[in-house]
Write a protein that holds these residues in place. Structure first.
Motif, PDB file in Angstrom:
ATOM      1  N   LEU A  41       0.830  -1.205   0.000  1.00  0.00           N
ATOM      2  CA  LEU A  41       0.000   0.000   0.000  1.00  0.00           C
ATOM      3  C   LEU A  41       0.865   1.255   0.000  1.00  0.00           C
ATOM      4  O   LEU A  41       0.612   2.201  -0.761  1.00  0.00           O
ATOM      5  CB  LEU A  41      -0.924  -0.005   1.225  1.00  0.00           C
ATOM      6  N   ILE A  42       1.886   1.260   0.832  1.00  0.00           N
ATOM      7  CA  ILE A  42       2.776   2.424   0.918  1.00  0.00           C
ATOM      8  C   ILE A  42       3.462   2.695  -0.415  1.00  0.00           C
ATOM      9  O   ILE A  42       3.621   3.847  -0.837  1.00  0.00           O
ATOM     10  CB  ILE A  42       3.809   2.215   2.047  1.00  0.00           C
ATOM     11  N   LYS A  43       3.855   1.627  -1.101  1.00  0.00           N
ATOM     12  CA  LYS A  43       4.498   1.787  -2.411  1.00  0.00           C
ATOM     13  C   LYS A  43       3.574   2.492  -3.397  1.00  0.00           C
ATOM     14  O   LYS A  43       3.990   3.414  -4.122  1.00  0.00           O
ATOM     15  CB  LYS A  43       4.918   0.428  -2.957  1.00  0.00           C
ATOM     16  N   LEU A  44       2.311   2.072  -3.439  1.00  0.00           N
ATOM     17  CA  LEU A  44       1.342   2.730  -4.326  1.00  0.00           C
ATOM     18  C   LEU A  44       1.140   4.190  -3.942  1.00  0.00           C
ATOM     19  O   LEU A  44       0.998   5.061  -4.811  1.00  0.00           O
ATOM     20  CB  LEU A  44       0.000   1.986  -4.270  1.00  0.00           C
ATOM     21  N   GLN A  45       1.121   4.457  -2.656  1.00  0.00           N
ATOM     22  CA  GLN A  45       0.953   5.827  -2.186  1.00  0.00           C
ATOM     23  C   GLN A  45       2.155   6.694  -2.556  1.00  0.00           C
ATOM     24  O   GLN A  45       2.005   7.831  -3.009  1.00  0.00           O
ATOM     25  CB  GLN A  45       0.737   5.839  -0.666  1.00  0.00           C
ATOM     26  N   LYS A  46       3.342   6.140  -2.405  1.00  0.00           N
ATOM     27  CA  LYS A  46       4.559   6.927  -2.647  1.00  0.00           C
ATOM     28  C   LYS A  46       4.841   7.150  -4.129  1.00  0.00           C
ATOM     29  O   LYS A  46       5.456   8.159  -4.499  1.00  0.00           O
ATOM     30  CB  LYS A  46       5.756   6.245  -1.987  1.00  0.00           C
ATOM     31  N   ASP A  47       4.407   6.203  -4.984  1.00  0.00           N
ATOM     32  CA  ASP A  47       4.704   6.395  -6.413  1.00  0.00           C
ATOM     33  C   ASP A  47       3.649   7.242  -7.122  1.00  0.00           C
ATOM     34  O   ASP A  47       3.691   7.419  -8.346  1.00  0.00           O
ATOM     35  CB  ASP A  47       4.917   5.050  -7.122  1.00  0.00           C
ATOM     36  N   GLY A  48       2.708   7.779  -6.358  1.00  0.00           N
ATOM     37  CA  GLY A  48       1.725   8.701  -6.920  1.00  0.00           C
ATOM     38  C   GLY A  48       0.540   8.031  -7.592  1.00  0.00           C
ATOM     39  O   GLY A  48      -0.248   8.702  -8.275  1.00  0.00           O
ATOM     40  N   SER A  49       0.383   6.717  -7.396  1.00  0.00           N
ATOM     41  CA  SER A  49      -0.713   6.009  -8.063  1.00  0.00           C
ATOM     42  C   SER A  49      -2.078   6.294  -7.442  1.00  0.00           C
ATOM     43  O   SER A  49      -3.103   6.128  -8.103  1.00  0.00           O
ATOM     44  CB  SER A  49      -0.453   4.499  -8.022  1.00  0.00           C
ATOM     45  N   LEU A  50      -2.085   6.707  -6.179  1.00  0.00           N
ATOM     46  CA  LEU A  50      -3.349   6.892  -5.462  1.00  0.00           C
ATOM     47  C   LEU A  50      -3.576   8.371  -5.197  1.00  0.00           C
ATOM     48  O   LEU A  50      -2.953   8.968  -4.316  1.00  0.00           O
ATOM     49  CB  LEU A  50      -3.327   6.103  -4.143  1.00  0.00           C
TER      50      LEU A  50
END
Length: 221
Positions: A41-50
């Motif tokens: 989840l954190i990865k998706l948040q950090k890469d700007g996907s969410l």
């Protein structure tokens, strides 16, 4: 690169399940990328996907869409499940909003603390049988057609069937006083794309058990 929509969520129902249902009803194949850990989840948040740091997220037509209702509206519009004009779309939206309210109650039941479950269950059954289901029973009676809006299969029919089946999982006789909803359930369940989704082995998710709930809580909280 695959042209299939790509769904990002945990491996369970939650707010992604109505999206799975609608894509299946439209006959659209989709891929699922399961969020298994907090780090995912954190990865998706950090890469700007969410956009708002939240799931569900659906990659479709070059976009990364978030917010369940926005995703459902886009899919419904793209696949001709949104009525023939603005008036029909307004009715579909109105019915769908009520269904989402009831869906929240049904969806959140497994996550209730043990001392709150009985009260939550009673409240859910009360609202389903006294607020929501009587309205849809009357809509079907007054409208006199096979579908909720116009005489065309729409997002509203898909979401209502999902709700009816979820409610029966909680209380098998919950539709006893609603003969038109019972017939609606049988009719929509036999739409070929829906019937396929209801078969074992599809991407429809089962009710969540304690193990699933524990995993979800670790990811999101």
């Amino acid at each position: 690169m695959s042209g299939k929509p790509k769904l990002h969520y945990f491996n369970g129902r939650g707010r992604m399940e109505p999206i799975r249902w609608l894509l299946a009803a439209a006959g659209v194949e989709f891929e699922e990328c399961f969020v298994e850990t907090k780090d995912d989840l954190i990865k998706l948040q950090k890469d700007g996907s969410l956009l708002f740091q939240q799931l569900p997220m659906v990659e479709i037509d070059g976009m990364k869409l978030v917010q369940t209702r926005a995703i459902l509206s886009y899919i419904a519009g793209k696949y001709n499940l949104y009525g023939k004009d603005l008036k029909e779309r307004a009715l579909i939206d109105m019915y769908a909003e009520a269904m989402m309210d009831l869906n929240e109650l049904l969806m959140s039941y497994p996550f209730q603390p043990a001392d709150k479950k009985e009260q939550h269950f009673a409240n859910t059954v009360d609202k389903a049988t006294n607020r929501y289901f009587p309205v849809f029973e009357k809509v079907l009676k007054d409208h006199g057609q096979d579908f909720l809006v116009g005489n065309q299969f729409s997002r509203a029919d898909v979401q209502l069937l999902e709700i009816l089946l979820m409610a029966e999982e909680c209380k098998p006789d919950i539709l006893a006083k609603f003969p038109l909803l019972q017939r609606f359930k049988g009719r929509i369940s036999n739409v070929p794309a829906i019937n396929k989704f209801l078969q074992p082995g599809s991407q429809r998710k089962p009710p969540q058990d304690e193990k699933d709930i524990s995993k979800v809580l670790k990811i999101f909280y």
